[in-house]
Design an enzyme around this catalytic site. Structure first.
Site, PDB file in Angstrom:
ATOM      1  CB  CYS B 138     -28.205  98.987  57.132  1.00 28.91           C
ATOM      2  SG  CYS B 138     -26.667  98.966  58.090  1.00 28.91           S
ATOM      3  CG  ASN B 200     -29.280  93.411  55.253  1.00 27.61           C
ATOM      4  OD1 ASN B 200     -28.243  92.960  55.746  1.00 27.61           O
ATOM      5  ND2 ASN B 200     -29.381  94.642  54.811  1.00 27.61           N
ATOM      6  N   GLY B 225     -23.953  84.077  57.400  1.00 26.92           N
ATOM      7  CA  GLY B 225     -23.302  82.771  57.359  1.00 26.92           C
ATOM      8  C   GLY B 225     -24.316  81.640  57.363  1.00 26.92           C
TER       9      GLY B 225
END
Lengths: 293, 315
Positions: B138, B200, B225
């Protein structure tokens, strides 16, 4: 089995552009054929539009009018960035992917039938929609104050419905609301003829001051507009001891509650929380969002 | 008529012993805790093999201040900051509301310390969840997350701790923000990983030049994206070289927006394909992707989608 009332509440449809009209200040009124959305839409809700296939994200736009019989909706927006710039190029006959209606609508309380509707700039649409809904539903008696710092996206006309306690300069009104029998006045700091010179909250102050106490106890405030205006409206409502609902906006990705991208910090009995503007809002109780200084 | 995975058994895969009806997986952070997209008429969790739930930590987290999302060329930045109600709430209040007959549900675990990763994993182990994805990548929290994922030794330590806490399939979500993703995958594999999510988001920034400030409240965010697809394909290809001898599957992800993209990830070495950002503009695209994959299998005479995994022929 768990109840899942949220399921199937948002339609995805190819909305056909019926018309798109340009107004000064880069404003546009876009009318779309979107029958599923038009059928279910309620004031305060919005649509999430795919403005152009080249963009990764949709754009949220609040609904100004919904005609379930005609299967159409009307949106007012201002060209501010790439998404709205591309949206403004869409012509009648073209289709746009539309998700909607989305979000928690305004929830007026019948014990407070004097609904004060305050809309600023591109915050006008939900107020027009709410006025339309309330005029059809006794016991409500809505009064709208609309503000804009660019020319209003309609022709101003002398107000037909007298309202006590307002400065004489506030003499113009929005024709559509007048036609509906909804008293309304306009405010701007740009010196437009017939408009009150000042903020929407200043004009609201005049109106509230002219009401007697019993009448004031019947007032509920609804607002949509730029953040500083909403903060001022929340402050006004707090000072007069009135319940107030505000409609917020925030950069948005999914628009259906999946990504938690569009949050606003709110106060809850359990402490601060991050609520999603898309499905927990866009309408919030003002005191949850705007805290007393 | 769109092919639905329920009617096309060729799309079914075995993922770490779990039956996926389709190779498509909805990605963590895009679909809340599994029910949010069912608001959209026509959407069904049955169209995908699995749904990864929002990243979960031991204690509730408010997440970052807005703005949290911003569109960028061919993609978007996000910095949500792991907003979640804490693992106990998820296990006790959210999991009972999910319909496990519809799809497989995968928990996503995050933490600020190795101990937190272990504890959150342990609590999910004692739940109906089908598998556990460990997010060591993350980019949007100050501690943990990518700080672990970009350090091979730390990554392995987190995986070891989680492995000790569960026998459920353990999927490690790898960061692209590191120089040696294959080396990291190898270390995680030795520490007990069953599968990988690759990749990620990539760390990025958007700047408001008028205000001379970052647009994102967290200053930086994760880029997703179509903009990141070529990077993701290469990383899947690299990690697949590590996984292939061990039969360890990869959920390939990064910018998938149509069936052809999904096929490219499968060919690069993925067994399953993650769908994230594209869902935001087309909530129903999984049906179309399933149909495109099924059509490809027919045209290429393949019996099942698993036959496509890792079939890339290098020049």
């Amino acid at each position: 089995m768990t109840d899942r009332p949220h399921r199937d509440t948002i339609a995805l449809e190819d909305a056909r552009v019926l018309s798109q009209d340009a107004y000064p200040g880069d404003q546009r009124i876009l009318r779309l054929a979107a029958p599923a959305c038009a059928r279910d839409a309620r004031p305060g809700q919005f649509v999430h539009l795919r403005c152009d296939p080249r963009l990764a994200l949709r754009r949220p736009l609040s609904i100004m009018r919904a005609d379930p019989d005609a299967g159409s909706i009307e949106l007012l927006y201002k060209v501010v960035g790439e998404g709205t710039r591309l949206l403004a190029t869409r012509r009648p006959g073209e289709t746009l992917s539309l998700l909607g209606p989305i979000g928690q609508p305004f929830a007026p309380h019948a014990e407070r039938p004097r609904a004060l509707l305050i809309g600023g700039g591109v915050g006008l649409p939900p107020m027009v929609f709410l006025a339309d809904a309330l005029r059809r539903a006794p016991p409500w008696r809505p009064f709208a104050i609309l503000g804009s710092e660019v020319p209003f996206p309609f022709d101003l006309q002398p107000a037909r419905h007298p309202i006590a306690g307002l400065p004489a300069e506030a003499s113009a009104a929005m024709p559509l609301l007048d036609d509906w029998g909804v008293p309304n006045r306009l405010a701007s700091r740009q010196g437009y003829p017939g408009c009150f010179s000042g903020y929407v909250t200043d004009l609201a102050e005049h109106w509230l001051a002219a009401l007697d106490e019993a009448a004031r106890a019947e007032v509920e405030v609804f607002a949509c507009g730029p953040h500083p205006m909403l903060a001022a409206v929340a402050d006004l409502a707090r000072r007069w001891g009135l319940p107030c609902q505000v409609s917020l906006e925030e950069y948005m990705a999914c628009g259906v509650g999946g990504c938690a991208g569009c949050v606003v910090e709110v106060r809850t009995p359990d402490g601060p929380a991050m609520k999603r503007v898309c499905v927990d809002g866009p309408v919030f109780a003002a005191e949850q969002v705007f805290f007393a200084a | 008529m769109m092919t639905s995975p329920a009617t096309d058994p060729r799309l079914a895969i075995d993922f770490c012993g779990l039956a996926f009806a389709s190779p498509l997986v909805l990605l963590s952070g895009c679909v809340g805790f599994g029910e949010e997209y069912t608001r959209v008429r026509g959407f069904s969790n049955r169209d995908v093999g699995a749904v990864c739930l929002k990243g979960t930590t031991l204690a509730p987290r408010l997440g970052n201040q807005p703005h949290r999302v911003f569109e960028t060329p061919c993609g978007m930045l996000n910095a949500i900051g792991l907003q979640n109600p804490g693992v106990d709430h998820v296990v006790e209040r959210i999991l009972p509301g999910l319909d496990f007959a519809e799809t497989r549900f995968i928990a996503n675990v995050s933490g600020s310390t190795v101990e937190e990763y272990h504890e959150v994993t342990r609590r999910f182990d004692d739940s109906p969840i089908d598998a556990i994805e460990v997010n060591i990548s993350c980019p949007n929290v100050k501690e943990g997350g990518v700080a672990f994922g970009n350090d091979i030794a730390m990554s392995a330590q987190v995986v070891t701790a989680c492995r000790q806490a569960t026998r459920k399939p353990l999927i490690i979500k790898l960061s692209p923000n590191q120089t040696d993703i294959a080396g990291n995958a190898r270390a995680c594999l030795e520490a007990g990983a069953d599968a990988f999510s690759v990749i990620n988001t990539l760390m990025g920034m958007a700047i408001d030049s008028e205000r001379r400030r970052p647009v994102i409240g967290n200053n930086q965010g994760g880029l997703s994206g179509p903009a990141i697809k070529p990077i993701a394909l290469l990383k899947v290809h690299q990690v697949y070289q590590v996984c292939r001898p061990h039969g360890v599957p990869i959920i390939g992800q990064g910018g998938v927006e149509n069936g052809r993209d999904a096929l490219e990830f499968l060919i690069a070495g993925a067994s399953a394909v993650g769908i994230g950002t594209a869902l935001f503009y087309d909530p129903l695209l999984c049906r179309e992707i399933n149909a495109t994959i099924a059509d490809y299998l027919t045209r290429h005479g393949l019996e099942r989608v698993a036959d496509l995994t890792g079939t890339l022929c290098l020049n």
